[in-house]
Write a protein that holds these residues in place. Structure first.
Motif, mmCIF file in Angstrom:
data_model
loop_
_atom_site.group_PDB
_atom_site.id
_atom_site.type_symbol
_atom_site.label_atom_id
_atom_site.label_comp_id
_atom_site.label_asym_id
_atom_site.label_seq_id
_atom_site.Cartn_x
_atom_site.Cartn_y
_atom_site.Cartn_z
ATOM 1 N N HIS A 76 0.833 -1.207 0.000
ATOM 2 C CA HIS A 76 0.000 0.000 0.000
ATOM 3 C C HIS A 76 0.869 1.260 0.000
ATOM 4 O O HIS A 76 0.675 2.167 -0.817
ATOM 5 C CB HIS A 76 -0.892 -0.041 1.253
ATOM 6 C CG HIS A 76 -1.902 1.050 1.347
ATOM 7 N ND1 HIS A 76 -3.120 0.986 0.712
ATOM 8 C CD2 HIS A 76 -1.888 2.230 2.021
ATOM 9 C CE1 HIS A 76 -3.810 2.082 0.989
ATOM 10 N NE2 HIS A 76 -3.084 2.853 1.787
ATOM 11 N N VAL A 77 1.830 1.308 0.907
ATOM 12 C CA VAL A 77 2.681 2.496 1.041
ATOM 13 C C VAL A 77 3.601 2.663 -0.174
ATOM 14 O O VAL A 77 3.808 3.780 -0.661
ATOM 15 C CB VAL A 77 3.494 2.438 2.354
ATOM 16 C CG1 VAL A 77 4.567 3.513 2.396
ATOM 17 C CG2 VAL A 77 2.564 2.568 3.550
ATOM 18 N N LEU A 78 4.143 1.564 -0.684
ATOM 19 C CA LEU A 78 5.016 1.662 -1.863
ATOM 20 C C LEU A 78 4.245 2.184 -3.069
ATOM 21 O O LEU A 78 4.745 3.034 -3.819
ATOM 22 C CB LEU A 78 5.649 0.298 -2.166
ATOM 23 C CG LEU A 78 6.685 -0.204 -1.154
ATOM 24 C CD1 LEU A 78 7.159 -1.603 -1.527
ATOM 25 C CD2 LEU A 78 7.865 0.752 -1.040
ATOM 26 N N CYS A 79 3.018 1.700 -3.261
ATOM 27 C CA CYS A 79 2.208 2.181 -4.387
ATOM 28 C C CYS A 79 1.799 3.642 -4.196
ATOM 29 O O CYS A 79 1.806 4.423 -5.155
ATOM 30 C CB CYS A 79 0.961 1.302 -4.557
ATOM 31 S SG CYS A 79 1.317 -0.301 -5.285
ATOM 32 N N TRP B 38 2.739 6.744 -6.699
ATOM 33 C CA TRP B 38 1.690 7.610 -7.251
ATOM 34 C C TRP B 38 1.941 9.076 -6.903
ATOM 35 O O TRP B 38 1.975 9.941 -7.775
ATOM 36 C CB TRP B 38 0.341 7.143 -6.722
ATOM 37 C CG TRP B 38 -0.870 7.761 -7.371
ATOM 38 C CD1 TRP B 38 -0.902 8.625 -8.426
ATOM 39 C CD2 TRP B 38 -2.231 7.560 -6.989
ATOM 40 N NE1 TRP B 38 -2.199 8.966 -8.716
ATOM 41 C CE2 TRP B 38 -3.035 8.320 -7.859
ATOM 42 C CE3 TRP B 38 -2.841 6.791 -6.001
ATOM 43 C CZ2 TRP B 38 -4.425 8.344 -7.767
ATOM 44 C CZ3 TRP B 38 -4.226 6.816 -5.913
ATOM 45 C CH2 TRP B 38 -5.005 7.580 -6.789
ATOM 46 N N ILE B 39 2.160 9.344 -5.627
ATOM 47 C CA ILE B 39 2.360 10.725 -5.184
ATOM 48 C C ILE B 39 3.674 11.291 -5.722
ATOM 49 O O ILE B 39 3.729 12.399 -6.258
ATOM 50 C CB ILE B 39 2.326 10.809 -3.644
ATOM 51 C CG1 ILE B 39 0.956 10.395 -3.124
ATOM 52 C CG2 ILE B 39 2.682 12.219 -3.163
ATOM 53 C CD1 ILE B 39 0.908 10.135 -1.633
ATOM 54 N N ILE C 279 -2.732 1.575 -12.039
ATOM 55 C CA ILE C 279 -2.298 0.351 -11.344
ATOM 56 C C ILE C 279 -2.143 0.628 -9.847
ATOM 57 O O ILE C 279 -2.593 -0.150 -9.000
ATOM 58 C CB ILE C 279 -0.981 -0.174 -11.944
ATOM 59 C CG1 ILE C 279 -1.211 -0.658 -13.376
ATOM 60 C CG2 ILE C 279 -0.394 -1.299 -11.084
ATOM 61 C CD1 ILE C 279 0.064 -0.919 -14.153
ATOM 62 N N CYS C 280 -1.510 1.755 -9.524
ATOM 63 C CA CYS C 280 -1.316 2.125 -8.115
ATOM 64 C C CYS C 280 -2.655 2.325 -7.412
ATOM 65 O O CYS C 280 -2.841 1.870 -6.276
ATOM 66 C CB CYS C 280 -0.483 3.405 -8.012
ATOM 67 S SG CYS C 280 1.257 3.178 -8.423
ATOM 68 N N ALA C 281 -3.599 2.984 -8.071
ATOM 69 C CA ALA C 281 -4.898 3.250 -7.459
ATOM 70 C C ALA C 281 -5.636 1.955 -7.135
ATOM 71 O O ALA C 281 -6.175 1.795 -6.038
ATOM 72 C CB ALA C 281 -5.745 4.134 -8.379
ATOM 73 N N VAL C 282 -5.658 1.030 -8.075
ATOM 74 C CA VAL C 282 -6.331 -0.250 -7.848
ATOM 75 C C VAL C 282 -5.677 -0.997 -6.690
ATOM 76 O O VAL C 282 -6.349 -1.520 -5.792
ATOM 77 C CB VAL C 282 -6.318 -1.110 -9.138
ATOM 78 C CG1 VAL C 282 -6.810 -2.524 -8.845
ATOM 79 C CG2 VAL C 282 -7.177 -0.461 -10.219
ATOM 80 N N ILE D 190 -3.763 0.253 -4.242
ATOM 81 C CA ILE D 190 -3.961 0.986 -2.989
ATOM 82 C C ILE D 190 -5.355 0.728 -2.426
ATOM 83 O O ILE D 190 -5.525 0.506 -1.225
ATOM 84 C CB ILE D 190 -3.727 2.500 -3.208
ATOM 85 C CG1 ILE D 190 -2.237 2.778 -3.404
ATOM 86 C CG2 ILE D 190 -4.272 3.323 -2.040
ATOM 87 C CD1 ILE D 190 -1.939 4.169 -3.915
ATOM 88 N N GLY D 191 -6.349 0.748 -3.289
ATOM 89 C CA GLY D 191 -7.714 0.488 -2.837
ATOM 90 C C GLY D 191 -7.853 -0.895 -2.227
ATOM 91 O O GLY D 191 -8.414 -1.064 -1.135
ATOM 92 N N ALA D 192 -7.316 -1.907 -2.913
ATOM 93 C CA ALA D 192 -7.441 -3.290 -2.436
ATOM 94 C C ALA D 192 -6.663 -3.512 -1.144
ATOM 95 O O ALA D 192 -7.182 -4.082 -0.176
ATOM 96 C CB ALA D 192 -6.963 -4.256 -3.521
ATOM 97 N N THR D 193 -5.427 -3.051 -1.095
ATOM 98 C CA THR D 193 -4.603 -3.274 0.101
ATOM 99 C C THR D 193 -5.092 -2.437 1.280
ATOM 100 O O THR D 193 -5.027 -2.876 2.432
ATOM 101 C CB THR D 193 -3.120 -2.974 -0.173
ATOM 102 O OG1 THR D 193 -2.994 -1.631 -0.688
ATOM 103 C CG2 THR D 193 -2.531 -3.957 -1.172
ATOM 104 N N GLY D 194 -5.587 -1.230 1.007
ATOM 105 C CA GLY D 194 -6.118 -0.397 2.077
ATOM 106 C C GLY D 194 -7.344 -1.033 2.717
ATOM 107 O O GLY D 194 -7.480 -1.061 3.943
#
Length: 197
Positions: A66-69, A73-74, A100-103, A105-109
């Motif tokens: 989550h944090v790496l993605c 992104w940021i 890719i990062c958004a998907v 991040i959403g799943a892992t979050g």
């Protein structure tokens, strides 16, 4: 404490490496240093107390991804705003990376929050506790901010990327700046979440 000290040293080394970065190889070294600096504190944080428990390991691994993605992104958007204003190809590549990062991040979050809210024991903890606990309320606020970011990404794909390709960049850069501000707020919520039991 040791993990934080190592992270500080790695960040200092990273600053030196990035100050002279001119090649892809140097960027790859910087990527590895960034991942190492971020991962250490995550592996020793409050989410990793029960290091041998399955759910703790799953939550910690999910948090690392989550944090790496989120960092990709940021950081990618920030560098694009700073250095990529005339690089149409770079913007299009970043758009794919951001999706890719958004998907991810959403799943892992969602997975990490559900584990921390006790979903593994009490059913769907995220649904029942996001308005009854401080942690849950922060999860909810972060989810709303994330939804705003997803909407902004959708607007980029539907409207501002075509406008940018048509040599009308103003809307894209304005929306990108707003996206970066929302990201900053989301990071603030993430920091509060990491310090909430």
């Amino acid at each position: 404490m040791r993990a934080l000290a190592v992270a500080v040293v790695l960040t200092a080394v990273l600053a030196v490496v990035l100050s002279g970065a001119r090649t892809v190889r140097t960027a790859q070294v910087a990527l590895v240093l960034t991942a190492a600096a971020l991962t250490g504190p995550l592996l020793t944080g409050h989410g990793a107390i029960e290091r041998t428990a399955f759910w703790s390991v799953l939550a910690t691994g999910s948090l690392v991804v989550h944090v790496l993605c989120a960092t990709a992104w940021i950081g990618g958007l920030g560098s694009l705003i700073r250095y990529g204003r005339d690089q149409q190809a770079a913007i299009e590549k970043f758009s794919r990376l951001a999706l890719i990062c958004a998907v991810t991040i959403g799943a892992t979050g969602l997975l990490t929050a559900e584990i921390h809210l006790g979903g593994r024991e009490d059913g769907f903890g995220l649904i029942t506790q996001w308005v009854t606990t401080g942690y849950g309320a922060l999860v909810f606020a972060k989810a709303v901010a994330f939804a705003v970011l997803v909407y902004i990404g959708r607007r980029h794909r539907q409207a501002t990327l075509p406008a940018l390709a048509a040599n009308q960049p103003t809307a894209f850069w304005r929306l990108a700046a707003i996206e970066l501000l929302v990201m900053a707020g989301t990071v603030g919520l993430a920091v509060a979440l990491s310090r909430t039991p």
